[in-house]
Structures are given as structure tokens and as C-alpha cells.
Write a protein that holds these residues in place. Structure first.
Motif, PDB file in Angstrom:
ATOM      1  N   LYS A 158       0.827  -1.306  -0.347  1.00  0.00           N
ATOM      2  CA  LYS A 158       0.371  -0.083  -0.028  1.00  0.00           C
ATOM      3  C   LYS A 158       0.819   1.227  -0.167  1.00  0.00           C
ATOM      4  O   LYS A 158       0.384   2.456   0.201  1.00  0.00           O
ATOM      5  CB  LYS A 158      -1.105   0.388   1.391  1.00  0.00           C
ATOM      6  CG  LYS A 158      -1.680  -0.888   1.367  1.00  0.00           C
ATOM      7  CD  LYS A 158      -2.978  -1.043   2.294  1.00  0.00           C
ATOM      8  CE  LYS A 158      -4.036  -2.250   2.699  1.00  0.00           C
ATOM      9  NZ  LYS A 158      -3.479  -3.342   2.395  1.00  0.00           N
ATOM     10  N   ARG A 159       1.975   1.161  -0.776  1.00  0.00           N
ATOM     11  CA  ARG A 159       3.020   1.709  -0.523  1.00  0.00           C
ATOM     12  C   ARG A 159       3.793   2.368  -1.618  1.00  0.00           C
ATOM     13  O   ARG A 159       4.342   1.387  -2.079  1.00  0.00           O
ATOM     14  CB  ARG A 159       4.129   1.653   0.647  1.00  0.00           C
ATOM     15  CG  ARG A 159       3.637   2.075   2.121  1.00  0.00           C
ATOM     16  CD  ARG A 159       4.677   1.815   3.397  1.00  0.00           C
ATOM     17  NE  ARG A 159       4.002   2.241   4.632  1.00  0.00           N
ATOM     18  CZ  ARG A 159       2.694   1.694   4.593  1.00  0.00           C
ATOM     19  NH1 ARG A 159       2.005   0.129   4.205  1.00  0.00           N
ATOM     20  NH2 ARG A 159       2.755   1.425   6.343  1.00  0.00           N
ATOM     21  N   MET A 160       3.544   3.239  -2.554  1.00  0.00           N
ATOM     22  CA  MET A 160       4.111   3.096  -3.875  1.00  0.00           C
ATOM     23  C   MET A 160       5.869   3.563  -4.007  1.00  0.00           C
ATOM     24  O   MET A 160       6.609   3.220  -4.764  1.00  0.00           O
ATOM     25  CB  MET A 160       4.111   5.174  -4.379  1.00  0.00           C
ATOM     26  CG  MET A 160       3.995   5.544  -5.860  1.00  0.00           C
ATOM     27  SD  MET A 160       3.403   4.078  -7.036  1.00  0.00           S
ATOM     28  CE  MET A 160       4.545   3.207  -8.025  1.00  0.00           C
ATOM     29  N   SER A 161       6.451   4.254  -2.528  1.00  0.00           N
ATOM     30  CA  SER A 161       7.675   4.102  -2.687  1.00  0.00           C
ATOM     31  C   SER A 161       8.105   2.624  -2.521  1.00  0.00           C
ATOM     32  O   SER A 161       9.639   2.472  -3.372  1.00  0.00           O
ATOM     33  CB  SER A 161       8.431   4.636  -1.266  1.00  0.00           C
ATOM     34  OG  SER A 161       7.541   4.288  -0.494  1.00  0.00           O
ATOM     35  N   VAL A 162       7.090   1.302  -2.083  1.00  0.00           N
ATOM     36  CA  VAL A 162       7.507  -0.050  -2.021  1.00  0.00           C
ATOM     37  C   VAL A 162       7.890  -0.487  -3.582  1.00  0.00           C
ATOM     38  O   VAL A 162       8.901  -1.338  -3.907  1.00  0.00           O
ATOM     39  CB  VAL A 162       7.261  -0.574  -1.217  1.00  0.00           C
ATOM     40  CG1 VAL A 162       7.206  -2.001  -1.284  1.00  0.00           C
ATOM     41  CG2 VAL A 162       6.699   0.359   0.424  1.00  0.00           C
ATOM     42  N   ASN A 201      13.074   7.760   1.205  1.00  0.00           N
ATOM     43  CA  ASN A 201      12.570   7.026   1.500  1.00  0.00           C
ATOM     44  C   ASN A 201      11.838   5.326   1.939  1.00  0.00           C
ATOM     45  O   ASN A 201      11.566   5.490   3.275  1.00  0.00           O
ATOM     46  CB  ASN A 201      11.373   6.595   0.222  1.00  0.00           C
ATOM     47  CG  ASN A 201      10.591   7.623  -0.704  1.00  0.00           C
ATOM     48  OD1 ASN A 201      11.001   8.343  -0.850  1.00  0.00           O
ATOM     49  ND2 ASN A 201       9.006   8.321  -0.752  1.00  0.00           N
ATOM     50  N   ILE A 202      12.936   5.440   1.502  1.00  0.00           N
ATOM     51  CA  ILE A 202      14.234   3.787   2.368  1.00  0.00           C
ATOM     52  C   ILE A 202      14.180   4.342   3.400  1.00  0.00           C
ATOM     53  O   ILE A 202      13.593   3.225   4.380  1.00  0.00           O
ATOM     54  CB  ILE A 202      15.513   3.883   1.605  1.00  0.00           C
ATOM     55  CG1 ILE A 202      15.341   2.976   0.181  1.00  0.00           C
ATOM     56  CG2 ILE A 202      15.956   2.882   1.521  1.00  0.00           C
ATOM     57  CD1 ILE A 202      16.358   3.383  -0.804  1.00  0.00           C
ATOM     58  N   GLY A 203      14.587   5.258   3.596  1.00  0.00           N
ATOM     59  CA  GLY A 203      14.708   5.522   5.293  1.00  0.00           C
ATOM     60  C   GLY A 203      13.079   5.683   6.286  1.00  0.00           C
ATOM     61  O   GLY A 203      13.194   5.011   7.494  1.00  0.00           O
ATOM     62  N   ARG A 204      12.369   6.268   6.027  1.00  0.00           N
ATOM     63  CA  ARG A 204      11.502   6.397   6.210  1.00  0.00           C
ATOM     64  C   ARG A 204      10.529   4.758   6.442  1.00  0.00           C
ATOM     65  O   ARG A 204      10.323   4.589   7.205  1.00  0.00           O
ATOM     66  CB  ARG A 204       9.771   7.329   5.397  1.00  0.00           C
ATOM     67  CG  ARG A 204      10.441   8.497   5.447  1.00  0.00           C
ATOM     68  CD  ARG A 204       9.509   9.474   5.849  1.00  0.00           C
ATOM     69  NE  ARG A 204       9.219   9.805   3.775  1.00  0.00           N
ATOM     70  CZ  ARG A 204       9.551  10.458   3.351  1.00  0.00           C
ATOM     71  NH1 ARG A 204      10.980  11.307   3.692  1.00  0.00           N
ATOM     72  NH2 ARG A 204       9.485  10.213   1.813  1.00  0.00           N
ATOM     73  N   LEU A 205      10.861   4.456   5.294  1.00  0.00           N
ATOM     74  CA  LEU A 205      10.512   2.762   5.308  1.00  0.00           C
ATOM     75  C   LEU A 205      11.242   1.536   6.740  1.00  0.00           C
ATOM     76  O   LEU A 205      10.256   1.347   6.997  1.00  0.00           O
ATOM     77  CB  LEU A 205      10.933   2.260   4.235  1.00  0.00           C
ATOM     78  CG  LEU A 205       9.765   2.432   2.365  1.00  0.00           C
ATOM     79  CD1 LEU A 205      10.454   2.303   1.338  1.00  0.00           C
ATOM     80  CD2 LEU A 205       8.148   1.796   3.155  1.00  0.00           C
ATOM     81  N   LEU A 206      12.151   2.419   6.808  1.00  0.00           N
ATOM     82  CA  LEU A 206      12.829   1.661   7.648  1.00  0.00           C
ATOM     83  C   LEU A 206      12.491   1.398   9.277  1.00  0.00           C
ATOM     84  O   LEU A 206      12.704   0.809   9.960  1.00  0.00           O
ATOM     85  CB  LEU A 206      15.190   1.716   7.818  1.00  0.00           C
ATOM     86  CG  LEU A 206      15.079   1.076   6.022  1.00  0.00           C
ATOM     87  CD1 LEU A 206      16.742   1.789   6.020  1.00  0.00           C
ATOM     88  CD2 LEU A 206      15.394  -0.664   6.230  1.00  0.00           C
ATOM     89  N   ARG A 207      12.283   3.140   8.919  1.00  0.00           N
ATOM     90  CA  ARG A 207      11.851   3.331  10.951  1.00  0.00           C
ATOM     91  C   ARG A 207      10.280   3.427  10.829  1.00  0.00           C
ATOM     92  O   ARG A 207       9.621   3.587  11.603  1.00  0.00           O
ATOM     93  CB  ARG A 207      12.320   5.039  10.573  1.00  0.00           C
ATOM     94  CG  ARG A 207      13.494   5.159  11.156  1.00  0.00           C
ATOM     95  CD  ARG A 207      13.640   6.972  11.207  1.00  0.00           C
ATOM     96  NE  ARG A 207      12.958   7.362   9.755  1.00  0.00           N
ATOM     97  CZ  ARG A 207      13.223   8.331   9.233  1.00  0.00           C
ATOM     98  NH1 ARG A 207      14.485   8.200   8.460  1.00  0.00           N
ATOM     99  NH2 ARG A 207      13.356   8.766   8.233  1.00  0.00           N
ATOM    100  N   ARG A 208       9.753   2.814   9.513  1.00  0.00           N
ATOM    101  CA  ARG A 208       8.427   2.305   9.348  1.00  0.00           C
ATOM    102  C   ARG A 208       7.287   3.896   9.635  1.00  0.00           C
ATOM    103  O   ARG A 208       6.650   3.607  10.658  1.00  0.00           O
ATOM    104  CB  ARG A 208       8.273   1.365  10.950  1.00  0.00           C
ATOM    105  CG  ARG A 208       8.739  -0.223  10.709  1.00  0.00           C
ATOM    106  CD  ARG A 208       7.995  -1.014  11.538  1.00  0.00           C
ATOM    107  NE  ARG A 208       8.632  -1.730  11.688  1.00  0.00           N
ATOM    108  CZ  ARG A 208       8.283  -3.451  10.997  1.00  0.00           C
ATOM    109  NH1 ARG A 208       6.884  -3.076  10.821  1.00  0.00           N
ATOM    110  NH2 ARG A 208       8.902  -4.422  10.984  1.00  0.00           N
ATOM    111  N   GLU A 209       8.006   4.587   9.348  1.00  0.00           N
ATOM    112  CA  GLU A 209       7.640   5.794   9.200  1.00  0.00           C
ATOM    113  C   GLU A 209       7.177   6.282   7.899  1.00  0.00           C
ATOM    114  O   GLU A 209       5.852   7.424   7.911  1.00  0.00           O
ATOM    115  CB  GLU A 209       8.274   7.212   9.966  1.00  0.00           C
ATOM    116  CG  GLU A 209       8.904   6.941  10.745  1.00  0.00           C
ATOM    117  CD  GLU A 209      10.005   7.656  11.242  1.00  0.00           C
ATOM    118  OE1 GLU A 209      10.192   8.429  10.693  1.00  0.00           O
ATOM    119  OE2 GLU A 209      10.982   7.715  12.261  1.00  0.00           O
ATOM    120  N   GLU A 210       6.839   5.887   6.865  1.00  0.00           N
ATOM    121  CA  GLU A 210       5.968   5.857   5.293  1.00  0.00           C
ATOM    122  C   GLU A 210       5.192   5.745   5.308  1.00  0.00           C
ATOM    123  O   GLU A 210       4.036   4.267   6.121  1.00  0.00           O
ATOM    124  CB  GLU A 210       6.727   5.072   4.390  1.00  0.00           C
ATOM    125  CG  GLU A 210       6.385   5.045   2.793  1.00  0.00           C
ATOM    126  CD  GLU A 210       6.654   6.102   2.442  1.00  0.00           C
ATOM    127  OE1 GLU A 210       6.827   6.840   1.106  1.00  0.00           O
ATOM    128  OE2 GLU A 210       7.594   7.446   2.948  1.00  0.00           O
TER     129      GLU A 210
END
Length: 107
Positions: A43-47, A85-94
Motif C-alpha cells: 500500500k506504499r508507492m515507494s515500495v 523513502n527508504i529511511g522512512r520505510l526502515l523506521r516504519r514511518e512511510e
């Protein structure tokens, strides 16, 4: 890569997709399917974009080997542009993409 610093990924990706369809329609549609799978699963375009970039050289290797170096460079540029985006994904903030947000998230 300084040339690409000023370009928005949102503009580069559709242009690249159109070029891919012209080069090899199967390559373009396979890349689109991978991006769509990442989007709908997470559910995330960045992924979807990151998954597409990571797998793109492999797809090029099988479907259009002559495009492997250019495809790898495109993938690298996309990954560089998605560092935040990668940073936010790793921090579960995306956050999820707007169409996937629940009614409570939209308030």
C-alpha cells in the motif's frame, strides 16, 4: 549523476516507462507489473518503485540484455532519489498511499 539532482522522480519515471514501452513492450509491462505488485502488497508507492528499481536489472538481463547497463543506471538513479523513502520505510514511518488510507488516517 549531478545532472539528475534537479529532476523530480515523478517526472523521470513516466518518461522512462514510455521509453521502455518503445524499446520492448514486454520489458515495460513486466516492470509495471512488479511496481504494481509492490504497491498493492504494501500500500506504499515507494515500495513499488524501490522493488521495481531493484528487480529492473534482472528483468533487463532476461528480456533485453542489450539494455542491461542503461537499465542498471536507471535503477540506481531511482534508488538514489528514493533515499528518504527508504529511511522512512526502515523506521516504519512511510505513510500508505492516499487511496489506501483508512477514513481515520485521512482526518
Amino acid at each position: 549523476l549531478a545532472v539528475f539532482r534537479e529532476f523530480e522522480p515523478l517526472l523521470l519515471v513516466p518518461i522512462a516507462f514510455g521509453a521502455l514501452l518503445a524499446i520492448n513492450w514486454m520489458l515495460g509491462l513486466t516492470a509495471l507489473a512488479i511496481v504494481a505488485a509492490g504497491l498493492f502488497i504494501s500500500k506504499r508507492m515507494s515500495v513499488g518503485s524501490i522493488l521495481g528499481a531493484i528487480t529492473f536489472p534482472l528483468v533487463c538481463y532476461y528480456l533485453e540484455p542489450e539494455f542491461l547497463y542503461e537499465g542498471s543506471l536507471m535503477a540506481l538513479i531511482i534508488l538514489i532519489k528514493h533515499r528518504a523513502n527508504i529511511g522512512r520505510l526502515l523506521r516504519r514511518e512511510e505513510p500508505p498511499m492516499g487511496i489506501f488510507k483508512s477514513k481515520e488516517d485521512k482526518k
